[in-house]
Design an enzyme around this catalytic site. Structure first.
Site, PDB file in Angstrom:
ATOM      1  N   LYS A  65       7.785   4.029  -5.915  1.00 36.55           N
ATOM      2  CA  LYS A  65       9.201   3.703  -6.162  1.00 36.55           C
ATOM      3  C   LYS A  65       9.561   4.009  -7.628  1.00 36.55           C
ATOM      4  O   LYS A  65       9.130   5.040  -8.127  1.00 36.55           O
ATOM      5  CB  LYS A  65       9.479   2.250  -5.762  1.00 36.55           C
ATOM      6  CG  LYS A  65       9.012   1.986  -4.317  1.00 36.55           C
ATOM      7  CD  LYS A  65       9.512   0.709  -3.724  1.00 36.55           C
ATOM      8  CE  LYS A  65       8.986   0.562  -2.287  1.00 36.55           C
ATOM      9  NZ  LYS A  65       9.509  -0.597  -1.593  1.00 36.55           N
ATOM     10  N   GLU A 119       8.644   1.308   9.706  1.00 36.11           N
ATOM     11  CA  GLU A 119       8.774   0.342   8.616  1.00 36.11           C
ATOM     12  C   GLU A 119       9.951  -0.604   8.868  1.00 36.11           C
ATOM     13  O   GLU A 119      11.093  -0.283   8.540  1.00 36.11           O
ATOM     14  CB  GLU A 119       8.933   1.078   7.291  1.00 36.11           C
ATOM     15  CG  GLU A 119       8.926   0.122   6.097  1.00 36.11           C
ATOM     16  CD  GLU A 119       8.689   0.819   4.782  1.00 36.11           C
ATOM     17  OE1 GLU A 119       7.580   0.674   4.240  1.00 36.11           O
ATOM     18  OE2 GLU A 119       9.594   1.519   4.287  1.00 36.11           O
ATOM     19  N   HIS A 164      13.769   6.887   3.276  1.00 37.73           N
ATOM     20  CA  HIS A 164      13.308   5.503   3.030  1.00 37.73           C
ATOM     21  C   HIS A 164      14.504   4.545   3.102  1.00 37.73           C
ATOM     22  O   HIS A 164      15.606   4.886   2.656  1.00 37.73           O
ATOM     23  CB  HIS A 164      12.625   5.397   1.668  1.00 37.73           C
ATOM     24  CG  HIS A 164      11.917   4.099   1.485  1.00 37.73           C
ATOM     25  ND1 HIS A 164      12.575   2.969   1.065  1.00 37.73           N
ATOM     26  CD2 HIS A 164      10.634   3.734   1.713  1.00 37.73           C
ATOM     27  CE1 HIS A 164      11.707   1.960   1.029  1.00 37.73           C
ATOM     28  NE2 HIS A 164      10.526   2.398   1.415  1.00 37.73           N
TER      29      HIS A 164
HETATM   30  P1  PGA Z   1       5.874  -2.840   0.224  1.00 36.42           P
HETATM   31  O1  PGA Z   1       6.821  -1.557   0.259  1.00 36.42           O
HETATM   32  O2  PGA Z   1       4.479  -2.374   0.515  1.00 36.42           O
HETATM   33  O3  PGA Z   1       6.030  -3.374  -1.162  1.00 36.42           O
HETATM   34  O4  PGA Z   1       6.354  -3.766   1.266  1.00 36.42           O
HETATM   35  C1  PGA Z   1       6.733  -0.630   1.287  1.00 36.42           C
HETATM   36  C2  PGA Z   1       7.816   0.405   1.194  1.00 36.42           C
HETATM   37  O5  PGA Z   1       8.976   0.042   0.904  1.00 36.42           O
HETATM   38  O6  PGA Z   1       7.567   1.591   1.431  1.00 36.42           O
END
Ligand code: PGA
Length: 247
Positions: free
Chosen positions: A12, A167, A101
């Site tokens: 990120k 996700e 995403h």
């Molecule tokens: P996280 O993020 O592992 O911190 O939950 C996953 C993502 O948003 O790809």
């Protein structure tokens, strides 16, 4: 297409500078077992401005990880202020591109139509799309329509390259971190396979850590994981990889 287990690090908007990248990769290199080279496809998705630094540090610490981007634009050049083209990221060594995403949908208004164009150009430019899906369990019809839009203009022989990420938004650590029940995880994986093809690569994303990694890969049979927060913690990240090696 690889048969290794995918571990995709979505950094990120982190880390903040090259020194922090160096420290992170050095610490990971000291803690991971060498077996990852045969068993795990580790893909780092850094912010654009740090991709080159990551490439250099991977060499320095003798790490054979792959590189990818967190996003691409749907054209290769032109008057698109602030955007980065697939060709540019390929030139600096990226093999993969994360597309769609949920944070881009949420904060930047990315739409199904934009995502469809990004998948298409990724395939044309020989970048492997890592396509994020955030289905809700009560809207399978919507997911099926979405997948039809994404896939209908991709030639059959190229579709197989896509890596799908299941996700659930509420499972993301910064969005509550509520991981769905085992039944729901298994059901969703089955549904996505039904809507795509039987040997589609489907990975899980959302609050993956060193205590739950075995569940996702071994118990539920996902082809890998997309990791946000814990990919920035060298101890956690290495432990996740070391456990996969032993499965
Ligand atoms: P996280 O993020 O592992 O911190 O939950 C996953 C993502 O948003 O790809």
């Amino acid at each position: 297409m690889t048969n290794k287990t995918y571990v995709i690090a979505n950094w990120k908007m982190n880390p903040q500078n090259e020194q922090d990248v160096s420290d992170l990769l050095e610490n990971i290199s000291k803690a991971i077992d060498d077996g990852y080279r045969e068993k795990v496809e580790i893909i780092i998705l850094p912010p654009y401005v740090l991709i080159q630094a990551v490439a250099n540090f991977l060499k320095k610490y003798s790490l054979s990880f792959q590189l990818g981007t967190q996003n691409i634009f749907w054209q290769n050049s032109g008057a698109f202020t602030g955007e980065i083209s697939p060709n540019m990221v390929k030139e600096i060594g990226c093999k993969y591109a994360l597309i769609g995403h949920s944070e881009r949908k949420l904060y930047l208004g990315e739409t199904i139509n934009m995502i469809e164009k990004k998948i298409k150009i990724a395939i044309e430019e020989q970048l492997i799309p890592i396509l994020c899906l955030n289905p809700r369990k009560d809207s399978m019809e919507k997911l099926s329509e979405e997948l039809t839009i994404y896939l209908e203009n991709i030639p059959n022989e190229h579709r197989q390259k896509i890596v799908f990420v299941y996700e659930p938004i509420e499972a993301i650590s910064t969005q509550g971190g509520k991981i769905p029940s085992s039944e729901e995880l298994v059901e969703m994986k089955k549904n996505i396979k039904k809507m795509t093809w039987p040997d589609a690569k489907i990975i899980y994303g959302g609050s993956v850590n060193s205590s739950n990694i075995k569940q996702f890969v071994q118990e539920f049979g996902f082809d890998g994981v997309l990791i946000g927060a814990k990919s920035l913690d060298p101890k956690e990240f290495s432990s996740i990889i070391n456990q996969i090696i032993k499965l």
